[in-house]
Design a protein around this motif. Structure first.
Motif, PDB file in Angstrom:
ATOM      1  N   GLU A   1       2.271   6.417  12.251  1.00  0.00           N
ATOM      2  CA  GLU A   1       2.712   5.013  12.180  1.00  0.00           C
ATOM      3  C   GLU A   1       1.521   4.083  11.957  1.00  0.00           C
ATOM      4  OE1 GLU A   1       5.110   3.865  15.524  1.00  0.00           O
ATOM      5  OE2 GLU A   1       6.459   5.575  15.251  1.00  0.00           O
ATOM      6  N   LYS A   2       0.428   4.381  12.647  1.00  0.00           N
ATOM      7  CA  LYS A   2      -0.784   3.566  12.491  1.00  0.00           C
ATOM      8  C   LYS A   2      -1.289   3.637  11.053  1.00  0.00           C
ATOM      9  CE  LYS A   2      -5.393   3.036  14.498  1.00  0.00           C
ATOM     10  NZ  LYS A   2      -6.348   3.595  15.472  1.00  0.00           N
ATOM     11  N   LYS A   3      -1.273   4.852  10.473  1.00  0.00           N
ATOM     12  CA  LYS A   3      -1.699   5.025   9.077  1.00  0.00           C
ATOM     13  C   LYS A   3      -0.805   4.219   8.143  1.00  0.00           C
ATOM     14  CE  LYS A   3       0.007   8.018   6.559  1.00  0.00           C
ATOM     15  NZ  LYS A   3       0.599   9.037   5.728  1.00  0.00           N
ATOM     16  N   ASN A   4       0.507   4.321   8.340  1.00  0.00           N
ATOM     17  CA  ASN A   4       1.439   3.582   7.477  1.00  0.00           C
ATOM     18  C   ASN A   4       1.221   2.083   7.577  1.00  0.00           C
ATOM     19  OD1 ASN A   4       2.557   5.981   6.599  1.00  0.00           O
ATOM     20  ND2 ASN A   4       4.219   5.946   8.092  1.00  0.00           N
ATOM     21  N   LYS A   5       0.943   1.610   8.779  1.00  0.00           N
ATOM     22  CA  LYS A   5       0.694   0.175   8.971  1.00  0.00           C
ATOM     23  C   LYS A   5      -0.579  -0.246   8.239  1.00  0.00           C
ATOM     24  CE  LYS A   5      -0.191  -3.318  12.458  1.00  0.00           C
ATOM     25  NZ  LYS A   5      -0.602  -3.563  13.838  1.00  0.00           N
ATOM     26  N   ARG A   6      -1.648   0.543   8.375  1.00  0.00           N
ATOM     27  CA  ARG A   6      -2.912   0.211   7.710  1.00  0.00           C
ATOM     28  C   ARG A   6      -2.769   0.236   6.191  1.00  0.00           C
ATOM     29  NH1 ARG A   6      -7.875   3.421  10.199  1.00  0.00           N
ATOM     30  NH2 ARG A   6      -8.941   2.158   8.646  1.00  0.00           N
ATOM     31  N   MET A   7      -1.993   1.195   5.691  1.00  0.00           N
ATOM     32  CA  MET A   7      -1.790   1.277   4.240  1.00  0.00           C
ATOM     33  C   MET A   7      -0.985   0.079   3.740  1.00  0.00           C
ATOM     34  SD  MET A   7      -1.282   5.354   3.662  1.00  0.00           S
ATOM     35  CE  MET A   7      -1.449   5.306   1.886  1.00  0.00           C
ATOM     36  N   ALA A   8       0.026  -0.326   4.504  1.00  0.00           N
ATOM     37  CA  ALA A   8       0.825  -1.493   4.122  1.00  0.00           C
ATOM     38  C   ALA A   8      -0.033  -2.762   4.136  1.00  0.00           C
ATOM     39  CB  ALA A   8       2.021  -1.637   5.047  1.00  0.00           C
ATOM     40  N   GLU A   9      -0.907  -2.887   5.139  1.00  0.00           N
ATOM     41  CA  GLU A   9      -1.798  -4.045   5.213  1.00  0.00           C
ATOM     42  C   GLU A   9      -2.755  -4.077   4.022  1.00  0.00           C
ATOM     43  OE1 GLU A   9      -3.844  -4.102   8.947  1.00  0.00           O
ATOM     44  OE2 GLU A   9      -2.024  -4.583  10.063  1.00  0.00           O
ATOM     45  N   ALA A  10      -3.283  -2.917   3.655  1.00  0.00           N
ATOM     46  CA  ALA A  10      -4.198  -2.846   2.507  1.00  0.00           C
ATOM     47  C   ALA A  10      -3.481  -3.285   1.235  1.00  0.00           C
ATOM     48  CB  ALA A  10      -4.756  -1.438   2.355  1.00  0.00           C
ATOM     49  N   GLU A  11      -2.261  -2.823   1.054  1.00  0.00           N
ATOM     50  CA  GLU A  11      -1.486  -3.210  -0.132  1.00  0.00           C
ATOM     51  C   GLU A  11      -1.186  -4.704  -0.114  1.00  0.00           C
ATOM     52  OE1 GLU A  11       0.237  -2.803  -3.778  1.00  0.00           O
ATOM     53  OE2 GLU A  11      -0.924  -1.303  -2.697  1.00  0.00           O
ATOM     54  N   TYR A  12      -0.847  -5.237   1.060  1.00  0.00           N
ATOM     55  CA  TYR A  12      -0.562  -6.666   1.192  1.00  0.00           C
ATOM     56  C   TYR A  12      -1.800  -7.489   0.820  1.00  0.00           C
ATOM     57  CZ  TYR A  12       0.277 -11.184   3.352  1.00  0.00           C
ATOM     58  OH  TYR A  12       0.395 -12.530   3.574  1.00  0.00           O
ATOM     59  N   HIS A  13      -2.959  -7.089   1.346  1.00  0.00           N
ATOM     60  CA  HIS A  13      -4.189  -7.833   1.046  1.00  0.00           C
ATOM     61  C   HIS A  13      -4.542  -7.749  -0.434  1.00  0.00           C
ATOM     62  CE1 HIS A  13      -5.018  -9.030   5.106  1.00  0.00           C
ATOM     63  NE2 HIS A  13      -5.007  -7.785   5.534  1.00  0.00           N
ATOM     64  N   LYS A  14      -4.266  -6.616  -1.052  1.00  0.00           N
ATOM     65  CA  LYS A  14      -4.520  -6.472  -2.488  1.00  0.00           C
ATOM     66  C   LYS A  14      -3.644  -7.440  -3.282  1.00  0.00           C
ATOM     67  CE  LYS A  14      -2.764  -3.137  -5.078  1.00  0.00           C
ATOM     68  NZ  LYS A  14      -2.489  -1.843  -5.708  1.00  0.00           N
ATOM     69  N   GLN A  15      -2.364  -7.489  -2.956  1.00  0.00           N
ATOM     70  CA  GLN A  15      -1.454  -8.393  -3.661  1.00  0.00           C
ATOM     71  C   GLN A  15      -1.837  -9.851  -3.418  1.00  0.00           C
ATOM     72  OE1 GLN A  15       0.653  -7.457  -5.928  1.00  0.00           O
ATOM     73  NE2 GLN A  15       0.192  -5.308  -5.503  1.00  0.00           N
ATOM     74  N   GLU A  16      -2.250 -10.150  -2.188  1.00  0.00           N
ATOM     75  CA  GLU A  16      -2.684 -11.507  -1.854  1.00  0.00           C
ATOM     76  C   GLU A  16      -3.905 -11.898  -2.690  1.00  0.00           C
ATOM     77  OE1 GLU A  16      -4.237 -12.166   2.202  1.00  0.00           O
ATOM     78  OE2 GLU A  16      -2.420 -13.352   2.467  1.00  0.00           O
ATOM     79  N   ALA A  17      -4.841 -10.972  -2.836  1.00  0.00           N
ATOM     80  CA  ALA A  17      -6.043 -11.234  -3.634  1.00  0.00           C
ATOM     81  C   ALA A  17      -5.688 -11.438  -5.102  1.00  0.00           C
ATOM     82  CB  ALA A  17      -7.038 -10.078  -3.485  1.00  0.00           C
ATOM     83  N   LYS A  18      -4.773 -10.639  -5.613  1.00  0.00           N
ATOM     84  CA  LYS A  18      -4.360 -10.792  -7.011  1.00  0.00           C
ATOM     85  C   LYS A  18      -3.715 -12.155  -7.235  1.00  0.00           C
ATOM     86  CE  LYS A  18      -3.785  -6.051  -8.553  1.00  0.00           C
ATOM     87  NZ  LYS A  18      -2.888  -5.100  -9.219  1.00  0.00           N
ATOM     88  N   GLU A  19      -2.884 -12.594  -6.293  1.00  0.00           N
ATOM     89  CA  GLU A  19      -2.273 -13.921  -6.414  1.00  0.00           C
ATOM     90  C   GLU A  19      -3.320 -15.012  -6.362  1.00  0.00           C
ATOM     91  OE1 GLU A  19       0.759 -14.201  -3.422  1.00  0.00           O
ATOM     92  OE2 GLU A  19       1.892 -12.540  -4.271  1.00  0.00           O
ATOM     93  N   SER A  20      -4.304 -14.843  -5.491  1.00  0.00           N
ATOM     94  CA  SER A  20      -5.383 -15.818  -5.379  1.00  0.00           C
ATOM     95  C   SER A  20      -6.203 -15.867  -6.673  1.00  0.00           C
ATOM     96  CB  SER A  20      -6.292 -15.457  -4.210  1.00  0.00           C
ATOM     97  OG  SER A  20      -7.394 -16.308  -4.153  1.00  0.00           O
ATOM     98  N   ASN A  21      -6.466 -14.698  -7.254  1.00  0.00           N
ATOM     99  CA  ASN A  21      -7.217 -14.647  -8.511  1.00  0.00           C
ATOM    100  C   ASN A  21      -6.448 -15.316  -9.639  1.00  0.00           C
ATOM    101  OD1 ASN A  21      -9.178 -13.185  -7.157  1.00  0.00           O
ATOM    102  ND2 ASN A  21      -8.340 -11.212  -7.789  1.00  0.00           N
ATOM    103  N   ALA A  22      -5.130 -15.108  -9.665  1.00  0.00           N
ATOM    104  CA  ALA A  22      -4.311 -15.746 -10.696  1.00  0.00           C
ATOM    105  C   ALA A  22      -4.299 -17.260 -10.506  1.00  0.00           C
ATOM    106  CB  ALA A  22      -2.894 -15.191 -10.666  1.00  0.00           C
ATOM    107  N   ALA A  23      -4.236 -17.704  -9.247  1.00  0.00           N
ATOM    108  CA  ALA A  23      -4.247 -19.142  -8.972  1.00  0.00           C
ATOM    109  C   ALA A  23      -5.574 -19.758  -9.389  1.00  0.00           C
ATOM    110  CB  ALA A  23      -3.992 -19.395  -7.486  1.00  0.00           C
ATOM    111  N   ALA A  24      -6.660 -19.037  -9.133  1.00  0.00           N
ATOM    112  CA  ALA A  24      -7.981 -19.537  -9.528  1.00  0.00           C
ATOM    113  C   ALA A  24      -8.078 -19.661 -11.043  1.00  0.00           C
ATOM    114  CB  ALA A  24      -9.076 -18.608  -9.007  1.00  0.00           C
ATOM    115  N   ARG A  25      -7.521 -18.699 -11.746  1.00  0.00           N
ATOM    116  CA  ARG A  25      -7.552 -18.749 -13.209  1.00  0.00           C
ATOM    117  C   ARG A  25      -6.729 -19.924 -13.720  1.00  0.00           C
ATOM    118  NH1 ARG A  25      -5.149 -14.406 -17.488  1.00  0.00           N
ATOM    119  NH2 ARG A  25      -5.758 -15.549 -19.335  1.00  0.00           N
TER     120      ARG A  25
END
Length: 135
Positions: free
Chosen positions: A53-77
């Motif tokens: 469960e801990k692994k699944n949570k960490r993987m979901a958080e990593a994916e969330y942060h990746k998507q958040e960064a992509k949205e931020s990069n698109a907003a910056a552009r």
């Protein structure tokens, strides 16, 4: 000239997205390795399930942060490629969830703080003293 600027911004966004994906991949790999370690040291089935469960949570958080960064990069552009837009700041709108009048629109790295020249933006109107000696 604007086409070249847009192309450069697209390259910057792509590079930032690649970095975010690489970071997420590393976090996911760490989560898997930690899960294996936890499972090997676990004594009960419950501990093994908690490790998964801990692994699944960490993987979901990593994916969330990746998507958040992509949205931020698109907003910056979008902020830099907008006509009359300033390359460092946007003026509110849909990219500004806080409603503040000026928000940095550059790449945001979690765990870092904004940096300004000394004495700027302190709210005192004067300059600030910077202690250069570390004891």
């Amino acid at each position: 000239m604007q086409a070249a600027k847009n192309a450069a911004e697209a390259v910057k966004e792509k590079a930032a997205n690649i970095g975010a994906s690489a970071k997420a991949g590393m976090e996911k790999s760490k989560a898997v390795a930690q899960e294996k370690t936890d499972k090997m040291t676990a004594h009960t089935q419950m501990e093994k399930e908690m490790a998964e469960e801990k692994k699944n949570k960490r993987m979901a958080e990593a994916e969330y942060h990746k998507q958040e960064a992509k949205e931020s990069n698109a907003a910056a552009r979008r902020a830099t490629s907008a006509p009359g837009g300033h390359p460092m700041y946007s003026t509110g709108g849909t990219d500004n969830p806080t409603g503040a009048t000026e928000v940095p629109a550059g790449r945001v790295t979690e765990g870092t703080v904004e940096s300004r020249p000394m004495g700027v933006g302190t709210g005192t109107g004067g300059t600030t003293v910077h202690k250069t000696r570390v004891e």
